[in-house]
Design a protein around this motif. Structure first.
Motif, mmCIF file in Angstrom:
data_model
loop_
_atom_site.group_PDB
_atom_site.id
_atom_site.type_symbol
_atom_site.label_atom_id
_atom_site.label_comp_id
_atom_site.label_asym_id
_atom_site.label_seq_id
_atom_site.Cartn_x
_atom_site.Cartn_y
_atom_site.Cartn_z
ATOM 1 N N HIS A 59 0.822 -1.213 0.000
ATOM 2 C CA HIS A 59 0.000 0.000 0.000
ATOM 3 C C HIS A 59 0.857 1.265 0.000
ATOM 4 O O HIS A 59 0.546 2.235 -0.704
ATOM 5 C CB HIS A 59 -0.952 -0.003 1.195
ATOM 6 N N ALA A 60 1.923 1.258 0.796
ATOM 7 C CA ALA A 60 2.798 2.430 0.856
ATOM 8 C C ALA A 60 3.493 2.661 -0.488
ATOM 9 O O ALA A 60 3.613 3.801 -0.955
ATOM 10 C CB ALA A 60 3.820 2.262 1.974
ATOM 11 N N VAL B 94 10.933 -4.057 9.169
ATOM 12 C CA VAL B 94 9.680 -3.652 8.515
ATOM 13 C C VAL B 94 9.052 -4.849 7.813
ATOM 14 O O VAL B 94 9.736 -5.617 7.131
ATOM 15 C CB VAL B 94 9.939 -2.530 7.484
ATOM 16 N N ARG B 95 7.734 -5.008 7.945
ATOM 17 C CA ARG B 95 7.007 -6.049 7.194
ATOM 18 C C ARG B 95 6.771 -5.502 5.786
ATOM 19 O O ARG B 95 5.736 -4.902 5.481
ATOM 20 C CB ARG B 95 5.695 -6.378 7.903
ATOM 21 N N HIS B 96 7.725 -5.712 4.927
ATOM 22 C CA HIS B 96 7.744 -5.039 3.628
ATOM 23 C C HIS B 96 7.019 -5.791 2.530
ATOM 24 O O HIS B 96 6.866 -5.284 1.411
ATOM 25 C CB HIS B 96 9.186 -4.783 3.194
ATOM 26 N N ALA C 171 8.259 10.186 22.225
ATOM 27 C CA ALA C 171 7.335 9.933 21.123
ATOM 28 C C ALA C 171 8.014 9.038 20.092
ATOM 29 O O ALA C 171 9.243 9.028 19.967
ATOM 30 C CB ALA C 171 6.910 11.246 20.474
ATOM 31 N N ALA C 172 7.207 8.286 19.364
ATOM 32 C CA ALA C 172 7.738 7.464 18.280
ATOM 33 C C ALA C 172 8.319 8.359 17.193
ATOM 34 O O ALA C 172 7.836 9.466 16.950
ATOM 35 C CB ALA C 172 6.628 6.591 17.700
ATOM 36 N N ASP C 173 9.373 7.874 16.542
ATOM 37 C CA ASP C 173 10.012 8.616 15.463
ATOM 38 C C ASP C 173 9.416 8.175 14.122
ATOM 39 O O ASP C 173 8.716 7.158 14.042
ATOM 40 C CB ASP C 173 11.523 8.369 15.490
ATOM 41 N N ILE C 174 9.726 8.922 13.075
ATOM 42 C CA ILE C 174 9.252 8.566 11.734
ATOM 43 C C ILE C 174 10.223 7.533 11.163
ATOM 44 O O ILE C 174 11.239 7.879 10.548
ATOM 45 C CB ILE C 174 9.158 9.797 10.823
ATOM 46 N N THR C 175 9.923 6.285 11.388
ATOM 47 C CA THR C 175 10.757 5.167 10.950
ATOM 48 C C THR C 175 10.146 4.523 9.707
ATOM 49 O O THR C 175 9.008 4.826 9.339
ATOM 50 C CB THR C 175 10.843 4.121 12.060
ATOM 51 N N PRO C 176 10.876 3.611 9.041
ATOM 52 C CA PRO C 176 10.269 2.888 7.920
ATOM 53 C C PRO C 176 8.990 2.148 8.317
ATOM 54 O O PRO C 176 8.063 2.040 7.505
ATOM 55 C CB PRO C 176 11.373 1.912 7.503
ATOM 56 N N ALA C 177 8.927 1.643 9.558
ATOM 57 C CA ALA C 177 7.704 0.965 10.006
ATOM 58 C C ALA C 177 6.533 1.940 10.056
ATOM 59 O O ALA C 177 5.414 1.612 9.642
ATOM 60 C CB ALA C 177 7.928 0.338 11.387
ATOM 61 N N VAL C 178 6.776 3.149 10.551
ATOM 62 C CA VAL C 178 5.731 4.177 10.586
ATOM 63 C C VAL C 178 5.324 4.550 9.168
ATOM 64 O O VAL C 178 4.130 4.690 8.860
ATOM 65 C CB VAL C 178 6.217 5.419 11.358
ATOM 66 N N ALA C 179 6.307 4.700 8.282
ATOM 67 C CA ALA C 179 6.011 5.057 6.893
ATOM 68 C C ALA C 179 5.142 4.005 6.226
ATOM 69 O O ALA C 179 4.225 4.325 5.464
ATOM 70 C CB ALA C 179 7.309 5.248 6.121
ATOM 71 N N LYS C 180 5.410 2.721 6.527
ATOM 72 C CA LYS C 180 4.614 1.644 5.933
ATOM 73 C C LYS C 180 3.168 1.706 6.414
ATOM 74 O O LYS C 180 2.227 1.624 5.623
ATOM 75 C CB LYS C 180 5.221 0.288 6.270
#
Length: 244
Positions: free
Chosen positions: A11-12, A65-67, A129-138
């Motif tokens: 989706h991302a 990341v679950r890519h 706070a959570a950072d903007i990581t690849p997991a967040v981006a996904k």
């Protein structure tokens, strides 16, 4: 100026491809799903280079990341230098302030709702706070690559600056007397959503012009923070779209 980054997940990657931001697509050699095949076909139709690689190579691009066996190298345009620049010239800006959201999935879901609701800028604190990581981006389905997101050291100071600019501040609070449906959100507005466990911190809560709640059934004590965030943002959008 632009910046390069890797994003994973069907989706991302789809969002980035539709936005024209994908420079190269990487597909694991053991992934043959219909969704992945459709992305590959669309990428080739847009003349985006597609490279088949071993699964471990995508794991290295996107650790943790679950890519789903697909990754995009994307190019995102640099955002405005500050939230003030991001909302400059907008008659009724809509800003989202995320106070200490600590779960990456919640953060990603809030960002996805923010993009869909037309938010002009997002503020998150540097700490707690959570950072903007690849997991967040996904989880955000590409929203983290598109939204103007600003990490700040002092949310209360930024909120005070918003108020000086004529931006009204509404905080989400389950105990508030007033509901979001009885609150005028068709204004220059910042919506504050608080931490999963503690809600909005005391000092920031006091800074709000209004506190408003989402009326929920008595059988349920509270909503997940990302759900509450989406409800508040889309009530603001509804009022703006259908204002008399």
């Amino acid at each position: 100026m632009s910046r390069e980054k890797y994003t994973g997940g069907v989706h991302a990657v789809r969002q980035l491809l539709d936005d024209g931001a994908v420079r190269r697509l990487f597909v694991a050699d053991n992934k043959k799903s219909k969704n992945v095949a459709a992305l590959v076909a669309d990428a080739r139709a847009r003349h985006v280079p597609v490279e088949t690689v071993a699964l471990y190579e995508i794991d290295m691009m996107l650790p943790g990341v679950r890519h789903q066996g697909i990754a995009a190298l994307s190019e995102s345009q640099a955002q405005a230098a500050s939230w003030q620049d991001a909302v400059a010239g907008i008659d009724k800006p809509l800003i989202l302030v995320l106070d200490s959201i600590q779960d990456p999935h919640n953060l990603g879901a809030c960002l996805r709702s923010a993009l869909a609701a037309g938010v002009h800028a997002v503020l998150i604190p540097n700490n707690r706070a959570a950072d903007i990581t690849p997991a967040v981006a996904k989880v955000s389905c590409g929203a983290a690559d598109v939204l103007p997101i600003y990490k700040v050291s002092n949310l209360r100071r930024e909120v005070e600056a918003m108020q000086r600019q004529g931006i009204w501040i509404v905080g989400g609070a389950g105990e508030a007397a007033q509901t979001i449906y009885a609150t005028d959100l068709n204004l220059p507005l910042a919506i504050i959503v608080g931490n999963e466990a503690e809600g909005i911190r005391h000092g920031l809560r006091e800074q709000c012009d209004f506190l408003a709640r989402i009326p929920i059934d008595a059988a349920m004590e509270s909503l997940n923070v990302s759900v509450a965030c989406g409800v508040m943002l889309f009530e603001a959008r509804r009022q703006r779209l259908f204002a008399g």
